[in-house]
Motif scaffolding. Structure first.
Motif, mmCIF file in Angstrom:
data_model
loop_
_atom_site.group_PDB
_atom_site.id
_atom_site.type_symbol
_atom_site.label_atom_id
_atom_site.label_comp_id
_atom_site.label_asym_id
_atom_site.label_seq_id
_atom_site.Cartn_x
_atom_site.Cartn_y
_atom_site.Cartn_z
ATOM 1 N N ALA A 188 44.702 28.659 49.630
ATOM 2 C CA ALA A 188 43.430 28.145 50.158
ATOM 3 C C ALA A 188 43.628 26.785 50.837
ATOM 4 C CB ALA A 188 42.374 28.060 49.058
ATOM 5 N N SER A 189 44.741 26.649 51.557
ATOM 6 C CA SER A 189 45.016 25.416 52.304
ATOM 7 C C SER A 189 44.516 25.574 53.735
ATOM 8 C CB SER A 189 46.519 25.146 52.364
ATOM 9 O OG SER A 189 47.054 25.026 51.077
ATOM 10 N N PRO A 190 43.729 24.625 54.221
ATOM 11 C CA PRO A 190 43.300 24.688 55.625
ATOM 12 C C PRO A 190 44.512 24.585 56.554
ATOM 13 C CG PRO A 190 42.041 23.044 54.387
ATOM 14 C CD PRO A 190 43.182 23.451 53.525
ATOM 15 N N ILE A 191 44.540 25.398 57.599
ATOM 16 C CA ILE A 191 45.657 25.345 58.554
ATOM 17 C C ILE A 191 45.134 25.256 59.984
ATOM 18 C CG2 ILE A 191 47.498 26.441 57.222
ATOM 19 C CD1 ILE A 191 46.731 29.134 58.400
ATOM 20 N N ASN A 192 45.808 24.440 60.787
ATOM 21 C CA ASN A 192 45.509 24.360 62.212
ATOM 22 C C ASN A 192 46.352 25.390 62.952
ATOM 23 O OD1 ASN A 192 43.720 22.218 61.913
ATOM 24 N ND2 ASN A 192 45.322 20.676 62.128
ATOM 25 N N VAL A 193 45.695 26.226 63.732
ATOM 26 C CA VAL A 193 46.393 27.303 64.451
ATOM 27 C C VAL A 193 45.971 27.270 65.920
ATOM 28 C CG1 VAL A 193 46.835 29.777 64.543
ATOM 29 C CG2 VAL A 193 46.340 28.712 62.344
ATOM 30 N N VAL A 194 46.958 27.312 66.821
ATOM 31 C CA VAL A 194 46.628 27.225 68.247
ATOM 32 C C VAL A 194 46.010 28.524 68.754
ATOM 33 C CG1 VAL A 194 48.314 25.434 68.814
ATOM 34 C CG2 VAL A 194 49.014 27.821 68.912
ATOM 35 N N ASN A 195 45.018 28.384 69.611
ATOM 36 C CA ASN A 195 44.346 29.568 70.170
ATOM 37 C C ASN A 195 44.589 29.703 71.673
ATOM 38 O OD1 ASN A 195 42.809 27.516 71.200
ATOM 39 N ND2 ASN A 195 40.928 28.035 70.055
ATOM 40 N N ASP A 196 45.512 28.875 72.214
ATOM 41 C CA ASP A 196 45.785 28.930 73.655
ATOM 42 C C ASP A 196 47.240 29.284 73.959
ATOM 43 O OD1 ASP A 196 46.880 26.581 72.752
ATOM 44 O OD2 ASP A 196 45.818 25.262 74.153
ATOM 45 N N GLN A 197 47.915 29.881 72.978
ATOM 46 C CA GLN A 197 49.261 30.421 73.204
ATOM 47 C C GLN A 197 49.250 31.906 72.842
ATOM 48 O OE1 GLN A 197 52.468 28.211 71.281
ATOM 49 N NE2 GLN A 197 51.401 26.268 71.630
ATOM 50 N N TRP A 198 49.865 32.714 73.701
ATOM 51 C CA TRP A 198 49.886 34.170 73.518
ATOM 52 C C TRP A 198 51.324 34.666 73.423
ATOM 53 C CZ3 TRP A 198 45.324 37.322 73.714
ATOM 54 C CH2 TRP A 198 44.150 36.570 73.853
ATOM 55 N N ARG A 199 51.556 35.565 72.468
ATOM 56 C CA ARG A 199 52.912 36.044 72.188
ATOM 57 C C ARG A 199 52.897 37.541 71.831
ATOM 58 N NH1 ARG A 199 53.558 31.688 74.116
ATOM 59 N NH2 ARG A 199 54.419 29.815 73.150
ATOM 60 N N MET A 200 54.107 38.099 71.706
ATOM 61 C CA MET A 200 54.282 39.460 71.185
ATOM 62 C C MET A 200 55.258 39.369 70.009
ATOM 63 S SD MET A 200 54.432 41.513 74.829
ATOM 64 C CE MET A 200 54.724 43.181 74.249
ATOM 65 N N PRO A 201 54.744 39.127 68.779
ATOM 66 C CA PRO A 201 55.620 38.879 67.624
ATOM 67 C C PRO A 201 56.574 40.044 67.358
ATOM 68 C CG PRO A 201 53.343 39.242 66.925
ATOM 69 C CD PRO A 201 53.326 39.112 68.405
ATOM 70 N N THR A 202 57.794 39.691 66.931
ATOM 71 C CA THR A 202 58.885 40.661 66.793
ATOM 72 C C THR A 202 59.308 40.790 65.338
ATOM 73 O OG1 THR A 202 59.673 39.864 68.940
ATOM 74 C CG2 THR A 202 61.174 41.280 67.669
ATOM 75 N N SER A 255 43.620 23.439 70.073
ATOM 76 C CA SER A 255 44.397 23.555 71.313
ATOM 77 C C SER A 255 45.812 23.039 71.062
ATOM 78 C CB SER A 255 43.746 22.729 72.427
ATOM 79 O OG SER A 255 43.902 21.351 72.137
ATOM 80 N N SER A 256 46.757 23.505 71.866
ATOM 81 C CA SER A 256 48.144 23.052 71.749
ATOM 82 C C SER A 256 48.241 21.531 71.913
ATOM 83 C CB SER A 256 49.023 23.724 72.807
ATOM 84 O OG SER A 256 48.971 25.119 72.652
ATOM 85 N N ALA A 257 47.476 21.001 72.865
ATOM 86 C CA ALA A 257 47.541 19.563 73.164
ATOM 87 C C ALA A 257 47.157 18.714 71.958
ATOM 88 C CB ALA A 257 46.643 19.246 74.349
ATOM 89 N N SER A 258 46.237 19.224 71.115
ATOM 90 C CA SER A 258 45.739 18.439 69.973
ATOM 91 C C SER A 258 46.798 18.234 68.897
ATOM 92 C CB SER A 258 44.511 19.109 69.360
ATOM 93 O OG SER A 258 44.901 20.301 68.678
ATOM 94 N N LEU A 259 47.882 19.039 68.910
ATOM 95 C CA LEU A 259 48.912 18.944 67.870
ATOM 96 C C LEU A 259 49.924 17.826 68.135
ATOM 97 C CD1 LEU A 259 49.661 22.708 67.116
ATOM 98 C CD2 LEU A 259 48.173 21.157 65.845
ATOM 99 N N ASN A 260 49.979 17.357 69.380
ATOM 100 C CA ASN A 260 50.904 16.265 69.744
ATOM 101 C C ASN A 260 52.351 16.547 69.314
ATOM 102 O OD1 ASN A 260 48.971 14.531 70.963
ATOM 103 N ND2 ASN A 260 48.218 14.016 68.922
ATOM 104 N N GLN A 261 52.812 17.764 69.547
ATOM 105 C CA GLN A 261 54.190 18.120 69.193
ATOM 106 C C GLN A 261 55.156 17.540 70.231
ATOM 107 O OE1 GLN A 261 52.989 22.270 69.189
ATOM 108 N NE2 GLN A 261 53.785 22.518 67.112
#
Length: 302
Positions: A188-202, A255-261
């Protein structure tokens, strides 16, 4: 029966290749990695400890076993670490490939090399093999440099590009997105997940199968290997929550930008799989099927 040597055999993909070989005995396997062997079964193949940057040791082991093919899975894959520590990234992802290439050329060994969707800029996905590369991160640049080395060599090679590999293996040193999301949501830990990246997980098992198919089939060049389902990272994590009946209210879409990676990620990658399906007989699982396989594996170990 062919002899293959794998690098990075302690990693997720490396362990799945070992598992497949032991189940199906399609090849004689020489598994190599840094440190002790972390795969639980020790019989049915040979394990050799190798630091991929130790040129003399790499040569010594390859000359000892004379493999027909070498599957190179070892790499620095943490995108942000590569961005920050560029010298190490260059050594592991490019210089080590140069070492292997020289030996493979000299000994006439087929090279199966793992690459990534991060060679693309993410503006025009899903991508075909012949689409122009344009990496937006140093990790992506290092993988493009390695691909160029291979393409310009005389080696009989196959480059397998893949996307967001997930799965479960013994004594894993690194997590992956499915296990991370499942673990966090179970607590039950809150997680930040990006919604502006698209992939095909393998699924790691599918990628391992593609590696062995690339050894077996008389093909050369670049092949795109991924799952068949195209989704945003946020959708992926929601599917994980749905499958294991976890509370998705802890998923915070950002958004990806908000993560400051440190490293930039391509927005939309994904692959057109037609070439791999036609030439290799590649047949990936759906994402839901992949989650079922993970679930069954977890239930076996519990």
């Amino acid at each position: 029966m062919k002899t293959i040597l794998t690098t990075g055999s302690n990693g997720l993909l490396g362990q799945k290749i070992t598992e497949k070989v032991l189940q199906e005995r399609r090849v004689n396997l020489i598994a190599t990695a840094k440190g002790i062997n972390r795969y639980p079964v020790k019989k049915g193949y040979v394990y050799e400890e190798i630091d991929i940057l130790d040129v003399e040791r790499v040569r010594e082991v390859i000359e000892k076993y004379k493999p027909d093919a070498l599957i190179h899975t070892a790499a620095m894959t943490n995108v942000d670490t590569c961005e920050v520590n560029r010298e190490s990234c260059l050594q592991l992802n490019v210089s080590a490939v140069g070492t292997l290439l020289a030996i493979c050329e000299e000994k006439n060994i087929r090279l199966i090399h793992l690459s990534t969707d991060f060679v693309f800029d993410g503006q025009n996905g899903p991508y075909r093999e012949e689409d122009a590369v344009n990496p937006v991160s140093y990790y992506g640049k290092s993988k493009v440099l390695a691909e160029e080395l291979i393409k310009n060599s005389k080696t009989n090679y196959v480059i397998l590009r893949t996307i967001l590999v997930y799965g479960i293996s013994n004594d894993m040193s690194r997590s992956n997105i499915v296990l991370w999301a499942k673990g966090a949501l179970q607590k039950a830990s809150p997680i930040n997940v990006v919604n502006d990246q698209w992939r095909m997980p393998t699924l790691a098992e599918d990628l391992a199968e593609a590696c062995l198919l690339a050894v077996e089939k008389d093909v050369r060049g670049i092949y795109h290997i991924s799952g068949k389902d195209y989704m945003s990272i946020a959708d992926l994590v929601r599917k994980v929550a749905e499958y294991w009946k976890l509370d998705d209210s802890f998923i915070n879409e950002v958004s990806s930008a908000s993560l400051n990676q440190p490293a930039k990620r391509p927005a939309k990658t994904g692959f057109v799989l037609d070439k791999a399906i036609k030439d290799l007989g590649y047949n990936p699982h759906s994402f839901e099927e992949g989650l079922l396989i993970l679930d069954q594996q977890m239930n076996k170990t519990n």
